[in-house]
Design a protein around this motif. Structure first.
Motif, short mmCIF file in Angstrom:
data_model
loop_
_atom_site.label_atom_id
_atom_site.label_comp_id
_atom_site.label_asym_id
_atom_site.label_seq_id
_atom_site.Cartn_x
_atom_site.Cartn_y
_atom_site.Cartn_z
N ARG A 295 0.36 5.77 0.17
CA ARG A 295 -0.44 6.98 0.14
C ARG A 295 -0.57 7.47 -1.30
NH1 ARG A 295 -1.49 10.32 4.63
NH2 ARG A 295 -0.34 9.37 6.35
N ARG B 231 0.84 -1.20 0.00
CA ARG B 231 0.00 0.00 0.00
C ARG B 231 0.87 1.24 0.00
NH1 ARG B 231 -3.82 0.11 4.78
NH2 ARG B 231 -3.97 -2.11 4.21
N ARG C 51 -9.11 1.40 -2.22
CA ARG C 51 -8.72 2.65 -1.56
C ARG C 51 -9.14 2.56 -0.11
NH1 ARG C 51 -10.15 7.80 -5.31
NH2 ARG C 51 -8.84 8.80 -3.77
N THR C 52 -8.23 2.88 0.80
CA THR C 52 -8.58 2.88 2.22
C THR C 52 -8.12 4.19 2.82
OG1 THR C 52 -6.48 1.95 2.98
CG2 THR C 52 -8.22 0.39 2.37
N GLN C 53 -8.90 4.66 3.80
CA GLN C 53 -8.52 5.91 4.44
C GLN C 53 -7.30 5.69 5.33
OE1 GLN C 53 -11.89 7.96 5.75
NE2 GLN C 53 -10.80 9.91 5.81
N ALA C 54 -6.41 6.66 5.33
CA ALA C 54 -5.23 6.58 6.20
C ALA C 54 -5.68 6.59 7.65
CB ALA C 54 -4.29 7.75 5.92
N GLU C 55 -5.28 5.54 8.41
CA GLU C 55 -5.82 5.40 9.76
C GLU C 55 -5.28 6.45 10.72
OE1 GLU C 55 -3.88 2.99 8.49
OE2 GLU C 55 -5.19 1.31 7.96
N ARG C 56 -3.97 6.61 10.66
CA ARG C 56 -3.30 7.27 11.77
C ARG C 56 -3.74 8.71 11.97
NH1 ARG C 56 3.04 6.68 11.91
NH2 ARG C 56 2.62 7.59 9.89
N ASP C 57 -3.74 9.45 10.87
CA ASP C 57 -4.06 10.87 11.02
C ASP C 57 -5.35 11.24 10.29
OD1 ASP C 57 -3.30 10.64 8.45
OD2 ASP C 57 -1.43 11.78 8.66
N TYR D 87 -4.98 5.69 1.11
CA TYR D 87 -4.02 4.76 0.57
C TYR D 87 -4.61 4.05 -0.64
CZ TYR D 87 -1.06 4.86 4.76
OH TYR D 87 -0.23 5.23 5.78
#
Lengths: 151, 151
Positions: B63, B61, B93-99, B104
């Motif tokens: 960004r 994966r 497509r997946t949303q960036a978890e951390r912030d 991604y």
């Protein structure tokens, strides 16, 4: 892919590295050249390329199919690009007289002027980013190697 | 432009010829590689490039901004391309978890399989059209010259 049977069969890691170096060098140079043209002349590199090809052609005109071939765009991609350049007055489209089939793209005086303004920037970039980095012997070697790819 | 003051100032005719050879060699190779991928695997070269970059990335994966940089596309161009690849099931497509900012692109199993099928064709082309045309010493020379362009 960087590992596995396919690479062992066709391309060694050393060969793959040279290939990637070639792609990356080319991409970086084109991005720098386009960046200079856009920032100083608001002119995309593909537009510059079209203007140069027409300047070099007899009567400053080329059939759309021939122009597409020279600038290495698809016919539909070139049509869109030429439409925008016609809107800005840099080109004209005229019907091919002799057989009535197809169209020519023709460089206008405004297109010539735009090219004249931008050419110094472009050629300085070609010098600074590429050819000016080699002496004559190195250029000859590079030329010889490139002809092996594109005889 | 092929004549006049600007050329005399920045680029000699010999230098310009090497530059054009470089551009033409690259374009022809890319068109051949894309032709092979399209005819045998119905896969555009830009899609292949995206699949490879994700395969090489941690957890398969990247960004979107990082992927755009690696495949050298504009953010909007990459978004359109990724949308189509998601429709075909090759990416997710997946949303960036951390912030929570940004997304991604993630390689799917179907994307991996499609890449695996096509990689032999692509690498054979890289061999036949480019790297297989040089011996080791020539490859080393080419590599050294290209690093002058892209240090």
């Amino acid at each position: 892919m960087t590992a596995g049977k396919d690479i062992d069969q066709w391309v060694t890691p050393e060969q793959l590295e040279v290939w990637r170096l070639l792609i990356r060098a080319q991409s970086r140079v084109l991005r720098r050249l386009e960046g200079d043209l856009l920032s100083k002349h608001d002119l995309p590199l593909a537009w510059y390329d079209v203007l140069v090809r027409l300047l070099e052609a007899d009567d400053r005109r080329l059939r759309m199919s021939e122009l597409a071939e020279r600038v290495m765009l698809s016919p539909s991609g070139l049509t869109r690009l030429v439409d925008r350049m016609v809107e800005e007055g840099l080109l004209e489209r005229t019907q091919a007289e002799r057989d009535g089939r197809g169209f020519y793209a023709v460089l206008t005086d405004a297109g010539y002027e735009r090219l004249r303004e931008a050419s110094g920037t472009h050629l300085r970039g070609v010098h600074d980013y590429v050819v000016g980095r080699f002496d004559d012997a190195e250029l000859a070697t590079l030329s010889q190697l490139l002809r092996r790819i594109d005889p």
